[in-house]
Design a protein around this motif. Structure first.
Motif, PDB file in Angstrom:
ATOM      1  N   THR A  20      11.359 -14.800  -4.694  1.00 22.65           N
ATOM      2  CA  THR A  20      10.948 -16.031  -5.365  1.00 22.65           C
ATOM      3  C   THR A  20      12.105 -17.020  -5.431  1.00 22.65           C
ATOM      4  O   THR A  20      11.936 -18.225  -5.212  1.00 22.65           O
ATOM      5  CB  THR A  20      10.423 -15.732  -6.783  1.00 22.65           C
ATOM      6  N   ASN A  21      13.306 -16.518  -5.742  1.00 24.85           N
ATOM      7  CA  ASN A  21      14.493 -17.382  -5.748  1.00 24.85           C
ATOM      8  C   ASN A  21      14.724 -17.993  -4.382  1.00 24.85           C
ATOM      9  O   ASN A  21      14.994 -19.193  -4.249  1.00 24.85           O
ATOM     10  CB  ASN A  21      15.713 -16.575  -6.188  1.00 24.85           C
ATOM     11  N   LEU A  22      14.636 -17.179  -3.368  1.00 20.57           N
ATOM     12  CA  LEU A  22      14.848 -17.639  -1.994  1.00 20.57           C
ATOM     13  C   LEU A  22      13.809 -18.690  -1.618  1.00 20.57           C
ATOM     14  O   LEU A  22      14.136 -19.769  -1.102  1.00 20.57           O
ATOM     15  CB  LEU A  22      14.757 -16.443  -1.044  1.00 20.57           C
ATOM     16  N   ALA A  23      12.545 -18.401  -1.883  1.00 22.32           N
ATOM     17  CA  ALA A  23      11.462 -19.290  -1.475  1.00 22.32           C
ATOM     18  C   ALA A  23      11.510 -20.628  -2.215  1.00 22.32           C
ATOM     19  O   ALA A  23      11.229 -21.678  -1.629  1.00 22.32           O
ATOM     20  CB  ALA A  23      10.111 -18.610  -1.701  1.00 22.32           C
ATOM     21  N   TYR A  24      11.866 -20.624  -3.503  1.00 27.43           N
ATOM     22  CA  TYR A  24      11.925 -21.891  -4.235  1.00 27.43           C
ATOM     23  C   TYR A  24      13.001 -22.799  -3.654  1.00 27.43           C
ATOM     24  O   TYR A  24      12.799 -24.001  -3.499  1.00 27.43           O
ATOM     25  CB  TYR A  24      12.187 -21.654  -5.722  1.00 27.43           C
TER      26      TYR A  24
END
Length: 323
Positions: A20-24
């Protein structure tokens, strides 16, 4: 169907926060980031158990798939944003600790809200995310993977399907954009960095507080004094609510526009809140969050204001009441 006793399941489920951190950071959208993560897990669970067992490093597999999903989404997002009504600003992130009903912490189940999984650090401040929007999808992905999350170029190349040399060139081009925009970023590493302190930097918070007080008092001279003469304000309504469709340039013009807003919306309540890890303001009307403003500060003055009004981007801010 997977069960908690299956080998490797804890590792697979435990990657959700990282993904989720990566995708945001790659997408600038909580909704799109969650969609990318959901698609990544859907592809994992669509594989047979023998194929899952054959994956030596599930975390690396999930990151690779999430990266490729993000690349696809970035390509389609560029087309959608060209048709977007007005300016497109990345979705602002709250710090749940500042809101009643926020996560209590501890060892319980992870929140279903993707906003609660984003680590607040320099790589999510609004100025940085806006610069990322100026990059090509390939530049953005290569830069985020290498410079922000510290993956070696050999691993980046495997994830994006290019050579290490090509990925290095993409990251170099992205750094030029960062340097030109003067938007520094602190690498967060594989562990997604260190959260910002609960109390923002005193100087930044004090400036935003003075700005809030001047706006509440409709003190145009004070506002002009707090704004850089070359300041710019950009608003994002997405065509769903009224707002300026083009940036407002100049400290005095911005100050007059803010006073105009205050006159048109009596009863507007301004709250000091952390926005993407930096001091910001939340405007509420009749208890409903209507605007989230992020600030870019330079030499003790407000140089940039990003005001998000699109209600679809404010969902993470509407579920909890203010402390």
């Amino acid at each position: 169907m997977s069960t908690p006793s299956e080998p490797g399941l804890t590792e697979v489920v435990g990657e959700r926060r990282h993904l989720t951190n990566l995708a945001y950071r790659m997408l600038g959208s909580l909704v799109e980031a969650e969609d990318a993560v959901q698609e990544t897990y859907a592809r994992w669970y669509a594989m047979s158990r023998p194929r899952q067992d054959a994956v030596e490093a599930p975390g690396a597999w999930l990151t690779t798939v999430a990266t490729r999903v993000c690349l696809d989404l970035l390509g389609s997002a560029r087309v959608r944003r060209e048709r977007y009504v007005g300016a497109w600003i990345p979705e602002p992130l709250p710090d749940r600790r500042e809101w009643v009903g926020g996560p209590s912490g501890g060892g319980g189940a992870e929140s279903a809200d993707p906003a609660d999984r984003i680590t607040l650090d320099e790589s999510v401040n609004m100025a940085f995310l806006v610069v990322l929007e100026s990059m090509t999808p390939a530049e953005r992905v290569a830069f985020v993977l290498h410079d922000v999350f510290r993956y070696p170029f050999a691993e980046v190349a495997e994830m994006v399907g290019r050579t290490p040399a090509a990925c290095r060139q993409l990251a170099t081009s992205a750094r030029r954009r960062i340097s030109t925009a003067q938007a520094p970023v602190t690498p967060v590493g594989r562990s997604v960095g260190t959260p910002v302190p609960a109390v923002p930097a005193a100087g930044q918070a004090a400036l935003v507080r003075r700005f809030k007080e001047a706006w509440e008092a409709k003190d145009i001279e004070a506002l002009v004094g707090l704004l850089d003469p070359e300041a710019t304000m950009t608003a994002d309504g997405g065509g769903l609510v009224g707002t300026v469709l083009r940036p407002v340039d100049g400290g005095e013009r911005i100050a007059r526009y803010l006073i105009h807003i205050a006159d048109k919306a009596p009863g507007l309540t301004l709250l000091e809140r952390t926005v993407n890890g930096r001091p910001g303001l939340v405007a509420q009307h009749a208890g409903v969050t209507v605007t989230v403003a992020a600030f870019g500060l330079t030499d003790g003055r407000v140089a940039r204001i990003w005001a998000v009004r699109n209600p679809e981007k404010l969902r993470p801010w509407t579920e909890y009441g203010p402390n």
